[in-house]
Scaffold this motif. Structure first.
Motif, PDB file in Angstrom:
ATOM      1  N   ILE A 150       0.804  -1.185  -0.028  1.00 28.31           N
ATOM      2  CA  ILE A 150      -0.107  -0.119  -0.133  1.00 28.31           C
ATOM      3  C   ILE A 150       0.818   1.085  -0.017  1.00 28.31           C
ATOM      4  N   ARG A 151       1.809   1.283   0.959  1.00 28.07           N
ATOM      5  CA  ARG A 151       2.539   2.579   1.032  1.00 28.07           C
ATOM      6  C   ARG A 151       3.635   2.632  -0.340  1.00 28.07           C
ATOM      7  N   THR A 152       3.961   1.602  -0.738  1.00 27.33           N
ATOM      8  CA  THR A 152       4.791   1.613  -2.079  1.00 27.33           C
ATOM      9  C   THR A 152       3.823   2.290  -3.367  1.00 27.33           C
ATOM     10  N   ARG A 153       2.705   2.117  -3.460  1.00 23.41           N
ATOM     11  CA  ARG A 153       1.842   2.682  -4.309  1.00 23.41           C
ATOM     12  C   ARG A 153       1.570   4.213  -3.794  1.00 23.41           C
ATOM     13  N   GLN A 154       1.545   4.156  -2.609  1.00 24.61           N
ATOM     14  CA  GLN A 154       1.328   5.695  -2.394  1.00 24.61           C
ATOM     15  C   GLN A 154       2.956   6.388  -2.529  1.00 24.61           C
ATOM     16  N   GLY A 155       3.852   5.948  -2.838  1.00 24.41           N
ATOM     17  CA  GLY A 155       5.018   6.540  -3.082  1.00 24.41           C
ATOM     18  C   GLY A 155       5.885   6.636  -1.547  1.00 24.41           C
ATOM     19  N   LEU A 156       5.333   6.001  -0.565  1.00 28.83           N
ATOM     20  CA  LEU A 156       5.995   6.413   0.814  1.00 28.83           C
ATOM     21  C   LEU A 156       6.988   5.458   0.953  1.00 28.83           C
ATOM     22  N   TYR A 157       7.021   4.220   0.408  1.00 25.90           N
ATOM     23  CA  TYR A 157       8.262   3.351   0.390  1.00 25.90           C
ATOM     24  C   TYR A 157       8.854   2.937  -0.615  1.00 25.90           C
ATOM     25  N   ARG A 158      10.134   3.279  -0.763  1.00 21.98           N
ATOM     26  CA  ARG A 158      10.861   3.046  -2.218  1.00 21.98           C
ATOM     27  C   ARG A 158      12.195   2.433  -2.044  1.00 21.98           C
ATOM     28  N   THR A 159      12.485   1.703  -2.900  1.00 23.38           N
ATOM     29  CA  THR A 159      13.899   0.741  -2.974  1.00 23.38           C
ATOM     30  C   THR A 159      14.424   1.148  -4.190  1.00 23.38           C
ATOM     31  N   ALA A 160      15.572   1.677  -4.367  1.00 19.29           N
ATOM     32  CA  ALA A 160      16.292   2.137  -5.594  1.00 19.29           C
ATOM     33  C   ALA A 160      17.429   1.339  -5.551  1.00 19.29           C
ATOM     34  N   GLU A 161      17.849   0.218  -5.965  1.00 18.92           N
ATOM     35  CA  GLU A 161      18.815  -0.640  -6.141  1.00 18.92           C
ATOM     36  C   GLU A 161      19.673  -0.168  -7.318  1.00 18.92           C
ATOM     37  N   GLY A 162      20.966   0.222  -7.177  1.00 22.03           N
ATOM     38  CA  GLY A 162      21.756   0.985  -8.083  1.00 22.03           C
ATOM     39  C   GLY A 162      21.477   2.476  -8.246  1.00 22.03           C
ATOM     40  N   GLY A 163      20.733   3.016  -7.121  1.00 21.65           N
ATOM     41  CA  GLY A 163      20.246   4.400  -7.142  1.00 21.65           C
ATOM     42  C   GLY A 163      21.463   5.199  -6.707  1.00 21.65           C
ATOM     43  N   VAL A 164      22.394   4.735  -5.976  1.00 25.68           N
ATOM     44  CA  VAL A 164      23.758   5.313  -5.591  1.00 25.68           C
ATOM     45  C   VAL A 164      24.720   5.217  -6.394  1.00 25.68           C
ATOM     46  N   GLU A 165      25.274   6.473  -6.943  1.00 24.75           N
ATOM     47  CA  GLU A 165      26.193   6.380  -7.903  1.00 24.75           C
ATOM     48  C   GLU A 165      27.615   6.577  -7.116  1.00 24.75           C
ATOM     49  N   LEU A 166      28.366   5.531  -7.380  1.00 24.33           N
ATOM     50  CA  LEU A 166      29.661   5.702  -6.769  1.00 24.33           C
ATOM     51  C   LEU A 166      31.006   5.760  -7.476  1.00 24.33           C
ATOM     52  N   THR A 167      31.677   6.782  -7.322  1.00 26.06           N
ATOM     53  CA  THR A 167      32.742   7.146  -8.436  1.00 26.06           C
ATOM     54  C   THR A 167      33.883   6.723  -7.842  1.00 26.06           C
ATOM     55  N   GLU A 168      35.093   5.838  -8.497  1.00 24.85           N
ATOM     56  CA  GLU A 168      36.310   5.628  -7.855  1.00 24.85           C
ATOM     57  C   GLU A 168      36.510   5.069  -6.451  1.00 24.85           C
ATOM     58  N   GLN A 169      35.216   4.475  -5.891  1.00 26.91           N
ATOM     59  CA  GLN A 169      35.206   3.809  -4.541  1.00 26.91           C
ATOM     60  C   GLN A 169      35.477   5.063  -3.522  1.00 26.91           C
ATOM     61  N   THR A 170      35.163   6.281  -4.017  1.00 22.69           N
ATOM     62  CA  THR A 170      35.314   7.597  -3.083  1.00 22.69           C
ATOM     63  C   THR A 170      34.160   8.442  -2.955  1.00 22.69           C
ATOM     64  N   LEU A 171      33.656   8.906  -4.368  1.00 19.60           N
ATOM     65  CA  LEU A 171      32.489   9.708  -4.154  1.00 19.60           C
ATOM     66  C   LEU A 171      31.391   9.169  -4.552  1.00 19.60           C
ATOM     67  N   PHE A 172      30.334   9.699  -3.759  1.00 21.94           N
ATOM     68  CA  PHE A 172      28.890   8.950  -4.062  1.00 21.94           C
ATOM     69  C   PHE A 172      27.650   9.849  -3.942  1.00 21.94           C
ATOM     70  N   SER A 173      26.830   9.618  -4.619  1.00 22.84           N
ATOM     71  CA  SER A 173      25.601  10.552  -4.619  1.00 22.84           C
ATOM     72  C   SER A 173      24.323   9.889  -4.958  1.00 22.84           C
ATOM     73  N   THR A 174      23.096  10.246  -4.369  1.00 23.98           N
ATOM     74  CA  THR A 174      21.848   9.728  -4.733  1.00 23.98           C
ATOM     75  C   THR A 174      20.762  10.834  -4.715  1.00 23.98           C
ATOM     76  N   ALA A 175      19.741  10.750  -5.327  1.00 22.81           N
ATOM     77  CA  ALA A 175      18.339  11.628  -5.153  1.00 22.81           C
ATOM     78  C   ALA A 175      17.410  10.719  -4.454  1.00 22.81           C
ATOM     79  N   ILE A 176      16.560  11.493  -3.425  1.00 20.63           N
ATOM     80  CA  ILE A 176      15.612  10.667  -2.810  1.00 20.63           C
ATOM     81  C   ILE A 176      14.472  11.810  -3.019  1.00 20.63           C
ATOM     82  N   ASP A 177      13.332  11.139  -3.576  1.00 20.90           N
ATOM     83  CA  ASP A 177      12.224  11.719  -3.950  1.00 20.90           C
ATOM     84  C   ASP A 177      11.318  11.630  -2.681  1.00 20.90           C
TER      85      ASP A 177
END
Length: 254
Positions: A150-177
């Motif tokens: 139910i909460r996934t359909r409402q956009g309240l629960y989200r799983t983004a596998e691969g959603g974190v960009e990791l650069t050279e094992q040092t820098l990382f970033s992700t966007a959470i809606d």
């Protein structure tokens, strides 16, 4: 001699844990809910500070979670009885986050072991706590799964596998809606560093979600002066009805 050995072990522990540390940044640490609030996107970014050279085997992975305030939830099962849908069984879930997002640098089952997930409560099912249930309910897990759906359909629960960009094992970033139907409160934000599925570092901060302007005024009024809030709501409804009626009459005359 034993005391010296124990002292050396105690000193070695913190040093080993400090080999890789998270330096974190947020695009914003406060979300303001107004009358026209339609959601928000939070950019979470950072770097990994090291005291030793980068280890490439096993590779480093990053997991980011954002959790809204926990609340108890009653989940009811509906069944068709004599052609009518009615509530039958109900389970009280002790604690469930009002919002929960998980983003990872790879498949969740590869970057995190089950034992680590159980210890840190990282995945959505682990973040929900349900202790007991009525004796007549034998499939309590189905109620937790229903809440997640139910909460996934409402956009309240989200799983983004691969959603974190990791650069050279040092820098990382992700966007959470973050959707428009957020609950006011403190949103705990955690970053986990893992190697071979084990957590080797973590960092915690928070994002504040607050009602402001008219939303804050109406919310405070409804809690502190419910009679005045009810009268104001009635007056607004009457005014809106009168305005619509007057508009229709003007259109008919035209």
């Amino acid at each position: 001699m034993l005391r010296v050995a124990l002292a050396l072990i105690a000193l070695a522990g913190p040093l080993a844990a400090a080999d890789e540390e998270v330096v974190l940044g947020l695009s914003r640490d406060t979300v303001s809910i107004t009358t026209n609030f339609e959601g928000s996107e939070i950019l979470i970014y950072g770097a990994i500070k090291r005291e030793t050279p980068i280890r490439l085997d096993p590779t480093l992975e990053v997991v980011v979670t954002v959790a809204g305030p926990d609340r108890p939830v009653t989940v009811r099962r509906k069944e068709r009885v004599a052609g009518i849908w009615v509530n039958t069984d109900a389970v009280e879930i002790d604690s469930a986050p009002s919002f929960y997002a998980v983003a990872t640098s790879g498949p969740l089952d590869e970057v995190l072991r089950d034992t680590e997930d159980l210890r840190h409560k990282i995945s959505i099912p682990r973040a929900i706590r349900s202790v007991g249930a009525p004796e007549n309910v034998t499939d309590t897990a189905a109620f937790t799964e229903a809440l997640i759906r139910i909460r996934t359909r409402q956009g309240l629960y989200r799983t983004a596998e691969g959603g974190v960009e990791l650069t050279e094992q040092t820098l990382f970033s992700t966007a959470i809606d973050m959707p428009a139907n957020l609950t006011e409160g403190t949103y705990d934000t955690r970053v986990f560093l893992t190697r071979d599925g084990e957590v080797v570092g973590r960092f915690e901060t928070f994002i504040g979600v607050r009602k402001v302007g008219l939303e804050r005024f109406l919310f405070t009024l409804s809690r502190e002066q419910p009679l005045a809030y009810g009268l104001l709501s009635l007056a607004i409804a009457i005014a809106a009805g009168w305005g619509a009626s007057a508009g229709f009459r003007a259109l008919k005359r035209g």
